[in-house]
Motif scaffolding. Structure first.
Motif, mmCIF file in Angstrom:
data_model
loop_
_atom_site.group_PDB
_atom_site.id
_atom_site.type_symbol
_atom_site.label_atom_id
_atom_site.label_comp_id
_atom_site.label_asym_id
_atom_site.label_seq_id
_atom_site.Cartn_x
_atom_site.Cartn_y
_atom_site.Cartn_z
ATOM 1 N N PHE A 1 3.927 17.061 9.076
ATOM 2 C CA PHE A 1 4.968 17.066 8.067
ATOM 3 C C PHE A 1 5.162 15.718 7.421
ATOM 4 C CE2 PHE A 1 6.261 20.751 10.562
ATOM 5 C CZ PHE A 1 6.304 21.728 9.533
ATOM 6 N N ASP A 2 4.603 15.590 6.026
ATOM 7 C CA ASP A 2 4.847 14.257 5.252
ATOM 8 C C ASP A 2 3.803 13.160 5.806
ATOM 9 O OD1 ASP A 2 6.512 15.036 3.107
ATOM 10 O OD2 ASP A 2 8.222 15.146 4.781
ATOM 11 N N CYS A 3 3.576 12.254 5.207
ATOM 12 C CA CYS A 3 2.683 11.106 5.460
ATOM 13 C C CYS A 3 3.043 9.799 4.494
ATOM 14 C CB CYS A 3 1.183 11.611 5.273
ATOM 15 S SG CYS A 3 0.245 10.099 5.900
ATOM 16 N N PRO A 4 4.139 9.264 4.669
ATOM 17 C CA PRO A 4 4.713 8.246 4.013
ATOM 18 C C PRO A 4 4.264 6.827 4.332
ATOM 19 C CG PRO A 4 6.364 8.772 5.873
ATOM 20 C CD PRO A 4 5.257 9.805 5.983
ATOM 21 N N LEU A 5 4.405 5.969 3.708
ATOM 22 C CA LEU A 5 4.506 4.604 3.611
ATOM 23 C C LEU A 5 5.835 3.656 3.874
ATOM 24 C CD1 LEU A 5 1.636 3.303 1.180
ATOM 25 C CD2 LEU A 5 1.215 3.741 3.844
ATOM 26 N N ASP A 6 5.857 2.713 4.680
ATOM 27 C CA ASP A 6 7.095 2.075 5.144
ATOM 28 C C ASP A 6 6.835 0.780 3.965
ATOM 29 O OD1 ASP A 6 9.171 0.640 5.799
ATOM 30 O OD2 ASP A 6 8.444 0.276 7.792
ATOM 31 N N LEU A 7 7.224 0.908 2.653
ATOM 32 C CA LEU A 7 7.152 -0.303 1.867
ATOM 33 C C LEU A 7 8.181 -1.170 2.005
ATOM 34 C CD1 LEU A 7 6.065 1.826 -1.405
ATOM 35 C CD2 LEU A 7 4.563 0.537 0.198
ATOM 36 N N SER A 8 9.023 -0.820 2.809
ATOM 37 C CA SER A 8 10.110 -1.983 3.130
ATOM 38 C C SER A 8 9.630 -3.345 3.781
ATOM 39 C CB SER A 8 11.320 -1.422 3.784
ATOM 40 O OG SER A 8 11.135 -1.010 5.049
ATOM 41 N N ALA A 9 8.352 -2.790 4.390
ATOM 42 C CA ALA A 9 7.965 -3.810 5.533
ATOM 43 C C ALA A 9 7.017 -4.824 4.611
ATOM 44 C CB ALA A 9 6.880 -3.234 6.290
ATOM 45 N N LEU A 10 7.089 -4.723 2.971
ATOM 46 C CA LEU A 10 6.434 -5.479 2.102
ATOM 47 C C LEU A 10 7.101 -6.862 1.983
ATOM 48 C CD1 LEU A 10 4.750 -3.403 -0.503
ATOM 49 C CD2 LEU A 10 3.545 -4.402 1.178
ATOM 50 N N THR A 11 8.233 -6.810 2.335
ATOM 51 C CA THR A 11 9.094 -7.933 2.312
ATOM 52 C C THR A 11 8.892 -9.290 3.162
ATOM 53 O OG1 THR A 11 10.818 -6.955 3.786
ATOM 54 C CG2 THR A 11 11.201 -6.585 1.465
ATOM 55 N N ILE A 12 7.873 -9.008 4.108
ATOM 56 C CA ILE A 12 7.355 -10.226 5.047
ATOM 57 C C ILE A 12 6.424 -10.934 3.994
ATOM 58 C CG2 ILE A 12 7.851 -8.850 7.038
ATOM 59 C CD1 ILE A 12 4.756 -8.458 7.516
ATOM 60 N N PHE A 13 5.787 -10.380 3.053
ATOM 61 C CA PHE A 13 4.810 -11.026 2.144
ATOM 62 C C PHE A 13 5.689 -11.774 1.196
ATOM 63 C CE2 PHE A 13 2.791 -7.704 4.018
ATOM 64 C CZ PHE A 13 1.512 -8.263 4.486
ATOM 65 N N SER A 14 5.007 -13.001 0.617
ATOM 66 C CA SER A 14 5.628 -13.764 -0.419
ATOM 67 C C SER A 14 4.948 -13.166 -1.777
ATOM 68 C CB SER A 14 5.307 -15.210 -0.301
ATOM 69 O OG SER A 14 5.477 -15.777 -1.471
ATOM 70 N N PRO A 15 5.670 -12.990 -2.717
ATOM 71 C CA PRO A 15 5.422 -12.461 -4.030
ATOM 72 C C PRO A 15 4.438 -13.467 -4.699
ATOM 73 C CG PRO A 15 7.540 -13.130 -4.133
ATOM 74 C CD PRO A 15 7.257 -13.125 -2.777
#
Length: 693
Positions: A29-43
């Motif tokens: 059931f569902d296959c999401p991404l944890d995009l909140s983890a992207l905050t460890i990278f510098s934009p």
């Protein structure tokens, strides 16, 4: 049946993920991404290369001591990882062999973002089911993600095929604990969940493997499981799932809203009477902050006396809808105040329904306040997205559908674009945007994590303006998200929008659905107390632990053709109170039902003198010798001896009228005789003692 929760998720943008093993099939059931983890990278801001070059020079001078000192300090922008980001899937999904997954059911566009990671893996062959709208919206979200990710690749260069440097253990040991926990997880098992982002070709290949459905459309998997999707009300096209099998009927409830302002309502009536409810709406846990642990919010005693009609009425209470409207009104008033102070408003909210409602409400607020301020929607897929919302009226709520019948546009953005009040643009560097740009203004753009897309450039432009406003959704680490833009003088408004079923409605819903078994998350154990009054069993599940659900039926039902039924020749078992008969036919399984047909060859089972083909048990020696003696057969017993003197086998020697031998062992009885008539008589004697068919 086995149920495993792989992840409880993290709000609207990161839905839960589960695996269900039913009838021998594994369903994801569902296959999401944890995009909140992207905050460890510098934009990637303008002029950032100077910072990178300075940091590289520090590394070349071997400033390891300085790096070790920063571990204990509060997190700052220099601690963020300067590299092409990798993306984090469900933390325990990478521990499963994807080739063993038979079916994937996608409930929402957010639950689809990690799907290309699975479909590109070797050995993956599962059938994927998703509603038509979710498939299209999921495709647009994935295309936009790939497009925004390209900005990182253009800055840092092509990604390597090996592990990036920041994932090496030596580098992780030098990272602050807050970043290290995001990478590794609390138990250190999440490092394997990081992957480089898929390509546009991977997205296209993924969608070719998807089978789309409409609401209530029936699909049968492998002749055993009947699967249907029903509206959940969370967003346009989102759904809950109904799975009917030979031994049990299952309802999977994802995050749902009873009275949404734009999407079709939660169709809970279609889930009534199911044997098992898999409750996966964890949104109510996000609203329980500040409440003492162990306090029981609800008990089944308070709802045991409610009728079905009273429970249904409690579910359709419109107070939640009014609360959401008040939030939108407040947000619009804050935006208007900033605009009046010559500040701009930046709204990186990726919820389609919230975005559409905000667009309508803000445009109405601007008109009533006589403010002539441009509204920009900047995204690589914005034009396609807004156009698509106008061609799916059957997926919308009744109020929106009535607009169609009255000749009005389904959504306000149609008129806003026509009146040149709304400008839809693909990128911040679009020539059309550069020539028409005006400030102050209102900008809707991705991405809510503040690491991808136009929001990065606009934040660097406005972060120092105290009159400007940034609207964020609650649920992520805002402090870490805003690190690259410090010092932050821009006003920040955090909003929490309705994301599912609120706690007080859980018990009325179960009272209406009337399941036999309910599966609830462990976190709700102390919040919803079940007493002996409730008519169903309750099981609580937690992450990465397999829950075994007892079977509700001992056997499957079999429908037999009429011509076979007329051939029944019942035989009463001697040692059990049961009648038994033998049939010959072809077994068919279709839509979870078993059918037995006579087949193409004519059956010979109607012979009145047919012999049993199978016997079970061991003949009693005294009874056998007695029956043989009555038939005029003289026999004696030779007892066999097994290990340590135990009785293992024996032989019965027939002396008269002719010689024969009966060998009785643990696995069978063998009759050896030269005369066929004598062998038949011995068989009849044994047949009269044993049960057979």
């Amino acid at each position: 049946m086995k149920f495993t929760c792989l992840s409880k998720g993290g709000g609207f943008h990161f839905p839960p993920c589960h695996i269900l093993n039913v009838c021998g099939f594994r369903i994801l059931f569902d296959c999401p991404l944890d995009l909140s983890a992207l905050t460890i990278f510098s934009p990637v801001p303008i002029g950032y290369r100077d910072v990178v070059d300075e940091k590289d020079s520090d590394l070349d001078s071997d400033c390891v001591t300085w790096k070790r000192q920063k571990i204990g300090k509060p997190l700052d922008a220099n601690d963020l990882i300067c590299a092409v980001p990798w993306y984090k899937i469900v933390k325990y999904l990478h521990l499963w062999n994807v080739s063993f997954i038979d079916v994937v059911l996608i409930s929402s566009p957010m639950g689809m973002l990690g799907l290309p990671f699975l479909t590109r893996m070797k050995g993956f062959s599962a059938k994927i089911y998703v509603t038509e709208v979710t498939a299209r919206l999921g495709q647009l979200m994935m295309d936009d993600l790939v497009s925004m990710h390209m900005e990182f690749r253009q800055f840092y260069g092509p990604e390597g095929s090996t592990f990036p440097r920041w994932m090496e253990q030596e580098e992780l040991d030098l990272q602050p604990s807050a970043l290290r926990e995001v990478v590794l997880g609390k138990d250190g098992a999440e490092l394997g969940g990081w992957m480089p982002l898929y390509s546009a070709a991977d997205v296209k290949d993924c969608l070719q493997k998807v089978q789309t459905l409409r609401y209530a459309e029936e699909v049968c998997y492998n002749g055993k499981l009947v699967i249907k999707a029903f509206s959940s009300g969370l967003e346009i096209g989102t759904c809950n799932w109904s799975i009917n099998g030979p031994k049990r009927d299952i309802a999977f409830i994802s995050s749902s809203i009873f009275v949404p302002a734009h999407a079709m309502s939660f169709d809970y009536h279609a889930l009534q009477g199911k044997d098992i409810i898999l409750y996966s709406d964890l949104s109510s846990l996000d609203t329980m902050e500040g409440v003492e642990d162990g306090y029981s919010f609800l008990t089944t005693d308070s709802f045991s006396t409610l009728s079905w009609e009273e429970s249904a009425k409690a579910l359709l209470n419109t107070s939640e809808h009014l609360e959401e409207r008040e939030k939108l009104y407040y947000l619009c008033s804050c935006a208007t105040d900033s605009l009046k102070a010559s500040g701009s408003v930046l709204i990186p909210i990726n919820r389609l329904g919230t975005f559409i409602q905000l667009l309508e409400q803000i445009s109405a607020s601007l008109e009533s306040s006589s403010l002539k301020v441009p509204i920009y929607v900047i995204s690589s897929v914005a034009e396609e997205l807004l156009a698509y919302t106008n061609v799916i009226p059957e997926w919308l709520c009744k109020e929106r559908q009535e607009k169609l019948f009255s000749g009005e546009p389904l959504f306000a953005h149609v008129k806003l674009i026509k009146d040149n009040k709304l400008h839809v643009l693909p990128a911040v560097h679009s020539p059309k945007l550069l020539t028409n740009w005006q400030e102050p203004c209102i900008v809707f753009c991705p991405h809510w994590c503040l690491r991808l897309g136009p929001v990065v450039h606009l934040l660097h432009r406005w972060s120092g303006d105290p009159n400007s406003l940034l609207v964020l959704e609650s649920g992520q680490d805002v402090q870490r998200a805003l690190l690259p833009f410090q010092p932050m003088e821009m006003k920040v408004l955090q909003c929490s929008f309705l994301s599912g079923i609120k706690l007080p409605k859980i018990l009325p819903l179960l009272n209406v659905l009337q399941p036999k078994i309910t599966l609830l998350p462990e976190d709700l154990r102390q919040k919803v107390r079940f007493t002996n009054v409730n008519p169903f069993s309750v099981f609580h599940y937690s992450e990465n632990k397999t829950l075994i659900i007892p079977s509700l039926k001992d056997s499957s039902e079999l429908e037999i053709a009429t011509d076979l039924a007329f051939q029944f020749q019942w035989r009463n078992l001697k040692h059990e109170n049961m009648n038994i008969t033998r049939l010959k036919g072809e077994l068919h399984v279709d839509h979870g039902k078993h059918w037995l047909h006579s087949g193409n060859k004519p059956s010979k089972l109607n012979s009145s003198k047919r012999r049993p083909l199978l016997h079970w048990g061991t003949p009693n020696l005294e009874t056998l010798l007695s029956i043989l003696s009555k038939m005029g057969i003289n026999a004696s017993v030779e007892q066999g001896v097994g290990v340590e003197g135990s009785e293992k086998a024996c032989k019965v020697h027939v002396h008269d009228p002719k010689k024969a031998l009966i060998e009785m062992g643990e696995t069978g009885t063998v009759i050896s005789a030269v005369d066929e008539n004598l062998a038949s008589l011995i068989f009849e004697a044994i047949d009269s003692i044993l049960d057979g068919i």
